[in-house]
Design an enzyme around this catalytic site. Structure first.
Site, PDB file in Angstrom:
ATOM      1  N   LYS A 149       0.809  -1.589   0.175  1.00  0.00           N
ATOM      2  CA  LYS A 149       0.012  -0.466   0.029  1.00  0.00           C
ATOM      3  C   LYS A 149       0.431   1.380  -0.135  1.00  0.00           C
ATOM      4  O   LYS A 149       1.595   1.087   0.406  1.00  0.00           O
ATOM      5  CB  LYS A 149      -0.929  -0.221   1.576  1.00  0.00           C
ATOM      6  CG  LYS A 149      -1.398  -1.326   0.865  1.00  0.00           C
ATOM      7  CD  LYS A 149      -2.699  -0.506   2.100  1.00  0.00           C
ATOM      8  CE  LYS A 149      -4.048  -1.771   1.957  1.00  0.00           C
ATOM      9  NZ  LYS A 149      -5.387  -1.999   3.417  1.00  0.00           N
ATOM     10  N   ASN A 191       0.466   2.624  -6.185  1.00  0.00           N
ATOM     11  CA  ASN A 191      -0.103   3.809  -6.360  1.00  0.00           C
ATOM     12  C   ASN A 191       0.392   4.951  -5.396  1.00  0.00           C
ATOM     13  O   ASN A 191      -0.143   6.214  -4.729  1.00  0.00           O
ATOM     14  CB  ASN A 191      -1.646   3.804  -7.005  1.00  0.00           C
ATOM     15  CG  ASN A 191      -2.161   3.946  -8.240  1.00  0.00           C
ATOM     16  OD1 ASN A 191      -0.839   3.894  -9.583  1.00  0.00           O
ATOM     17  ND2 ASN A 191      -3.174   3.098  -8.584  1.00  0.00           N
ATOM     18  N   SER A 214      -0.596   0.012 -15.121  1.00  0.00           N
ATOM     19  CA  SER A 214      -1.993   0.336 -14.915  1.00  0.00           C
ATOM     20  C   SER A 214      -2.698  -1.019 -15.680  1.00  0.00           C
ATOM     21  O   SER A 214      -1.755  -1.595 -17.361  1.00  0.00           O
ATOM     22  CB  SER A 214      -2.082   1.590 -15.887  1.00  0.00           C
ATOM     23  OG  SER A 214      -3.770   1.338 -16.117  1.00  0.00           O
ATOM     24  N   LYS A 271       1.356   8.559 -13.920  1.00  0.00           N
ATOM     25  CA  LYS A 271      -0.195   6.859 -13.956  1.00  0.00           C
ATOM     26  C   LYS A 271      -0.690   7.807 -13.027  1.00  0.00           C
ATOM     27  O   LYS A 271      -2.190   8.167 -13.333  1.00  0.00           O
ATOM     28  CB  LYS A 271       1.399   6.453 -12.978  1.00  0.00           C
ATOM     29  CG  LYS A 271      -0.188   5.408 -11.989  1.00  0.00           C
ATOM     30  CD  LYS A 271      -0.926   4.658 -13.176  1.00  0.00           C
ATOM     31  CE  LYS A 271      -1.578   2.797 -12.766  1.00  0.00           C
ATOM     32  NZ  LYS A 271      -2.346   3.464 -12.160  1.00  0.00           N
ATOM     33  N   HIS A 284      -2.489  10.021 -16.177  1.00  0.00           N
ATOM     34  CA  HIS A 284      -3.548   8.970 -16.632  1.00  0.00           C
ATOM     35  C   HIS A 284      -4.631   8.224 -15.774  1.00  0.00           C
ATOM     36  O   HIS A 284      -5.592   8.087 -16.561  1.00  0.00           O
ATOM     37  CB  HIS A 284      -2.684   7.186 -17.008  1.00  0.00           C
ATOM     38  CG  HIS A 284      -3.362   6.021 -17.140  1.00  0.00           C
ATOM     39  ND1 HIS A 284      -3.981   5.192 -15.862  1.00  0.00           N
ATOM     40  CD2 HIS A 284      -3.624   4.979 -18.159  1.00  0.00           C
ATOM     41  CE1 HIS A 284      -4.982   4.282 -16.892  1.00  0.00           C
ATOM     42  NE2 HIS A 284      -4.080   3.992 -17.887  1.00  0.00           N
ATOM     43  N   ASN A 285      -5.344   8.274 -14.393  1.00  0.00           N
ATOM     44  CA  ASN A 285      -6.074   7.947 -13.832  1.00  0.00           C
ATOM     45  C   ASN A 285      -6.884   8.867 -14.288  1.00  0.00           C
ATOM     46  O   ASN A 285      -7.927   9.040 -13.794  1.00  0.00           O
ATOM     47  CB  ASN A 285      -5.830   7.671 -12.637  1.00  0.00           C
ATOM     48  CG  ASN A 285      -4.851   6.591 -12.303  1.00  0.00           C
ATOM     49  OD1 ASN A 285      -4.472   5.899 -13.373  1.00  0.00           O
ATOM     50  ND2 ASN A 285      -5.044   5.911 -10.897  1.00  0.00           N
ATOM     51  N   GLU A 289      -9.036   8.548 -16.992  1.00  0.00           N
ATOM     52  CA  GLU A 289      -9.238   7.222 -16.818  1.00  0.00           C
ATOM     53  C   GLU A 289     -10.770   7.777 -15.657  1.00  0.00           C
ATOM     54  O   GLU A 289     -12.349   7.712 -16.485  1.00  0.00           O
ATOM     55  CB  GLU A 289      -9.005   6.273 -15.989  1.00  0.00           C
ATOM     56  CG  GLU A 289      -9.841   5.086 -15.560  1.00  0.00           C
ATOM     57  CD  GLU A 289      -8.984   4.438 -14.405  1.00  0.00           C
ATOM     58  OE1 GLU A 289      -9.449   3.722 -13.922  1.00  0.00           O
ATOM     59  OE2 GLU A 289      -8.151   4.081 -14.883  1.00  0.00           O
ATOM     60  N   LYS A 315     -10.152   5.754  -4.981  1.00  0.00           N
ATOM     61  CA  LYS A 315      -8.561   5.822  -4.376  1.00  0.00           C
ATOM     62  C   LYS A 315      -8.212   7.030  -4.229  1.00  0.00           C
ATOM     63  O   LYS A 315      -6.902   7.321  -3.213  1.00  0.00           O
ATOM     64  CB  LYS A 315      -8.110   4.356  -4.854  1.00  0.00           C
ATOM     65  CG  LYS A 315      -8.976   3.258  -4.777  1.00  0.00           C
ATOM     66  CD  LYS A 315      -8.322   2.635  -4.899  1.00  0.00           C
ATOM     67  CE  LYS A 315      -8.653   0.985  -4.715  1.00  0.00           C
ATOM     68  NZ  LYS A 315      -7.851  -0.298  -4.829  1.00  0.00           N
ATOM     69  N   ARG A 372     -18.276  11.842  -8.827  1.00  0.00           N
ATOM     70  CA  ARG A 372     -17.898  11.103  -8.542  1.00  0.00           C
ATOM     71  C   ARG A 372     -18.528  11.345  -6.348  1.00  0.00           C
ATOM     72  O   ARG A 372     -18.537  11.001  -5.680  1.00  0.00           O
ATOM     73  CB  ARG A 372     -16.740   9.840  -8.578  1.00  0.00           C
ATOM     74  CG  ARG A 372     -16.458   9.287  -9.199  1.00  0.00           C
ATOM     75  CD  ARG A 372     -15.280   8.638  -9.255  1.00  0.00           C
ATOM     76  NE  ARG A 372     -15.398   7.661 -10.076  1.00  0.00           N
ATOM     77  CZ  ARG A 372     -13.978   6.950 -10.441  1.00  0.00           C
ATOM     78  NH1 ARG A 372     -14.096   6.058  -9.407  1.00  0.00           N
ATOM     79  NH2 ARG A 372     -13.399   6.385 -11.570  1.00  0.00           N
ATOM     80  N   ARG A 375     -10.197  43.135  -9.722  1.00  0.00           N
ATOM     81  CA  ARG A 375      -9.360  42.913  -8.559  1.00  0.00           C
ATOM     82  C   ARG A 375      -8.578  44.531  -8.392  1.00  0.00           C
ATOM     83  O   ARG A 375      -7.972  44.515  -7.491  1.00  0.00           O
ATOM     84  CB  ARG A 375      -8.820  41.712  -9.088  1.00  0.00           C
ATOM     85  CG  ARG A 375      -9.089  40.361  -9.291  1.00  0.00           C
ATOM     86  CD  ARG A 375      -8.234  39.293 -10.133  1.00  0.00           C
ATOM     87  NE  ARG A 375      -6.934  38.960  -8.360  1.00  0.00           N
ATOM     88  CZ  ARG A 375      -6.180  39.489  -9.108  1.00  0.00           C
ATOM     89  NH1 ARG A 375      -5.514  39.929 -10.370  1.00  0.00           N
ATOM     90  NH2 ARG A 375      -5.292  38.913  -8.030  1.00  0.00           N
TER      91      ARG A 375
END
Length: 479
Positions: free
Chosen positions: A77, A104, A130, A185, A188-189, A192, A263, A290, A449
Site C-alpha cells: 500500500k 499508486n 496500469s 500514472k 492517466h488515472n 480515466e 482511491k 463521484r 480585482r
C-alpha cells in the site's frame, strides 16, 4: 540462497502476485517475499509450474537470492507501508541496486524517496502500473521514472512483461527522472475518471432521454466500439450493461447502488493541476461527480426539488439522438485527453523531466485502462509536432471537433432541457469554447480585482502594468 533470481517482488497481494507470475512466465527467476509467509508458500505451491520462483522467508533471504545489480519490486500500500518496506530492505542493498515502487504512490513521495536513496547509492524507480490484476499478469502498461542508469538495468525486463501495442511496441518507456513515472500514472488515472464519467453521461442520456433499455444501450456501445470510440472502457461498458442480475432478473446496472468510490489518484490530478495552474475542468467534474454520488444525505434531502417534464422521443428521433451522443462523447473525450496531456507537459516543465508526450501516448495503447484506438493518432500527432501546445492544435483533431460541435451543443442543450446532469460534457465544451474565444470575461475580472484590491492590470494597446485610482476622476497610473 545465492544470487539466482533476476528480480524480486515483495508484497504478494493480487497485483504483486500476478506481477511476479508475469516475470516468471517470461523466463525470469523471481524471488518472492511477503510479510505473511503463507502467501509466499501459496504462490509457489499454486503457480510454481509457471516458472522459476525462489521463496524467501525474510527480507535478508530475498536480497540474498537476487543477482547483482539487485532489482526489487515493492507492491504494498502507498504511504507509510511503502516507507516501512523501503526502510527494511534498503540497509540490505548495495550501491547500484534498484528498488521499484509499483504502487499508486503520490509523485512527491516518490521524489522524496528517490532523493534519499540516491544519497545512499541506491536507485529508486517509481513505476506506475496500469491494467489491474489482469494486466499485471498478462501485460500492463508500465510508466517507470528514475535515473537513466536504473532503466538500463530494469528496462529490458519491463519491456518483456509489458503489454504490446498492435504494432508490437512494448507499452513501457523511461518516462523521466525521480517522480515522473508516478506523475504520468496519476494523470492517466485522472483521464480515466473523465473517460468513465463521459461514458456514464452518455449512458444516462440514452436511457433517460432516448428511452433505451440497458440491453439496447449495450448494443449501441458495441456498435460504437467498432469505430473511432474503440476502447477498453467502451468494450467493458457494453458487457456491464448487458449483464442481468441472477437473483432479481433485473439489469445489473439497476441493482448496483449509485455511489461511485475513488482511491485518490483522480483527486490528486485535480489538486496538482490547480497548483500548476492548468485547467483540467473535464477531469475535475468527473471527480466532483463521484463526490456528489457519495453524498447520500444531500441527494435524499433534495428529492422534493422540481425538474422538467420528460419528453418521449419516437424511434427515429431516439436513433438520431444516439448518433448525436456519439459525437458529443468523442469530442468530449478528445478534450479530456487534451487537458491530461497539458498537465503532463506542465509537470514536465515544472520539474525538468523532459517527458516525451508522444511516447506517453504510445505506451497507453495497450495494457492500461484507457487504452483506445485513437491513441495511435495522438502518438502520431505528438511525433509530428513535439512542441505542440495542445492536442487541439493538431489539424485532424480540430477538424473532428469542428464537425462534431453542432451535435455536441445540441446534446448538452437537450440534457439541460430534460434535466439530465452532464457536468463533464458541459465542462469539456466550455473548455473548447474558451480556447476558441477571441475575448474572455477575464478582462472584467481583472478590472474588479484592480477596483477592490489595487491588483493592477495590463492594457491591450501598450506595454506596462497599470492601476486605476477608483475615485471620482478614475485616473490611471503606471505601476
Amino acid at each position: 540462497m545465492s544470487g539466482t533470481a533476476q528480480i524480486g517482488v515483495t508484497g504478494l497481494a493480487v497485483m504483486g502476485r500476478n506481477l511476479a507470475r508475469n516475470f516468471a512466465r517470461n523466463g525470469y527467476t523471481v524471488a518472492v517475499h511477503n510479510r505473511t509467509t503463507a502467501r509466499t508458500d501459496a504462490l509457489v505451491e499454486e503457480f510454481g509450474d509457471e516458472g522459476a520462483f525462489v521463496a524467501a522467508r525474510t527480507p535478508a533471504e530475498c536480497v540474498a537470492a537476487l543477482e547483482r545489480p539487485r532489482r526489487l519490486v515493492v507492491m504494498v500500500k502507498a504511504g507509510e507501508p511503502t516507507d516501512a518496506v523501503i526502510q527494511e530492505f534498503a540497509p540490505l542493498l548495495d550501491e547500484g541496486d534498484v528498488i521499484i515502487d509499483g504502487g499508486n504512490a503520490h509523485f512527491e513521495d516518490t521524489r522524496r524517496r528517490e532523493k534519499e536513496l540516491r544519497g545512499r547509492g541506491i536507485h529508486f524507480v517509481g513505476a506506475g502500473i496500469s491494467g489491474g490484476e489482469e494486466g499485471a499478469l498478462n501485460g500492463p502498461s508500465i510508466m517507470p521514472g528514475g535515473s537513466a542508469e536504473s532503466y538500463a538495468s530494469l528496462g529490458p525486463m519491463l519491456e518483456k512483461i509489458a503489454a504490446k501495442a498492435k504494432d508490437g511496441t512494448p507499452c513501457t518507456t523511461h518516462i523521466g527522472p525521480d517522480g515522473a513515472g508516478h506523475f504520468v500514472k496519476m494523470v492517466h488515472n485522472g483521464i480515466e475518471y473523465a473517460d468513465m464519467q463521459l461514458i456514464g453521461e452518455a449512458y444516462q442520456l440514452l436511457r433517460d432521454v432516448a428511452g433505451y433499455s440497458p440491453a439496447q444501450i449495450a448494443d449501441i456501445f458495441r456498435t460504437w466500439n467498432t469505430g473511432r470510440l474503440d476502447s477498453y472502457l467502451i468494450e467493458i461498458t457494453a458487457e456491464v450493461l448487458s449483464h442481468v442480475d441472477a437473483a432479481t432478473g433485473k439489469p445489473f446496472v439497476d441493482i448496483v447502488l449509485d455511489r461511485a468510490e475513488q482511491k485518490g489518484t483522480g483527486r490528486w490530478t485535480v489538486q496538482i493541476a490547480l497548483d500548476l495552474g492548468v485547467p483540467v475542468s473535464g477531469i475535475a467534474e468527473a471527480v466532483f461527480a463521484r463526490s456528489v454520488s457519495g453524498h447520500a444525505d444531500l441527494r435524499d434531502a433534495s428529492r422534493h426539488l422540481a425538474g422538467p417534464t420528460a419528453n418521449t422521443l419516437s424511434k427515429d428521433e431516439a436513433a438520431a439522438f444516439a448518433d448525436r451522443v456519439e459525437q458529443a462523447l468523442y469530442a468530449s473525450k478528445i478534450v479530456a485527453y487534451t487537458q491530461g496531456f497539458h498537465e503532463i507537459a506542465a509537470g514536465s516543465a515544472q520539474y525538468d523531466w523532459n517527458i516525451d508526450l508522444g511516447k506517453v501516448a504510445s505506451i497507453w495503447r495497450g495494457g492500461c485502462i484507457i487504452r483506445a484506438a485513437f491513441l495511435d493518432r495522438i502518438t502520431g500527432a505528438y511525433e509530428a509536432q513535439p512542441g505542440m501546445p495542445s492536442l487541439l492544435s493538431d489539424k485532424s483533431f480540430a477538424e473532428e471537433i469542428a464537425a462534431a460541435q453542432d451535435d455536441w451543443r445540441t446534446v448538452i442543450a437537450t440534457a439541460v432541457t430534460e434535466g439530465v446532469p452532464t457536468p463533464a460534457f458541459a465542462a469539456t465544451l466550455a473548455y473548447y469554447d474558451s480556447l476558441r474565444a477571441a475575448r474572455l470575461p477575464a478582462a472584467l475580472t481583472q478590472g474588479q480585482r484592480d477596483y477592490f484590491g489595487a491588483h493592477t492590470y495590463h492594457r491591450t494597446d501598450r506595454e506596462g502594468t497599470f492601476h486605476t485610482l477608483w475615485g471620482d476622476d478614475k485616473s490611471e497610473v503606471e505601476s
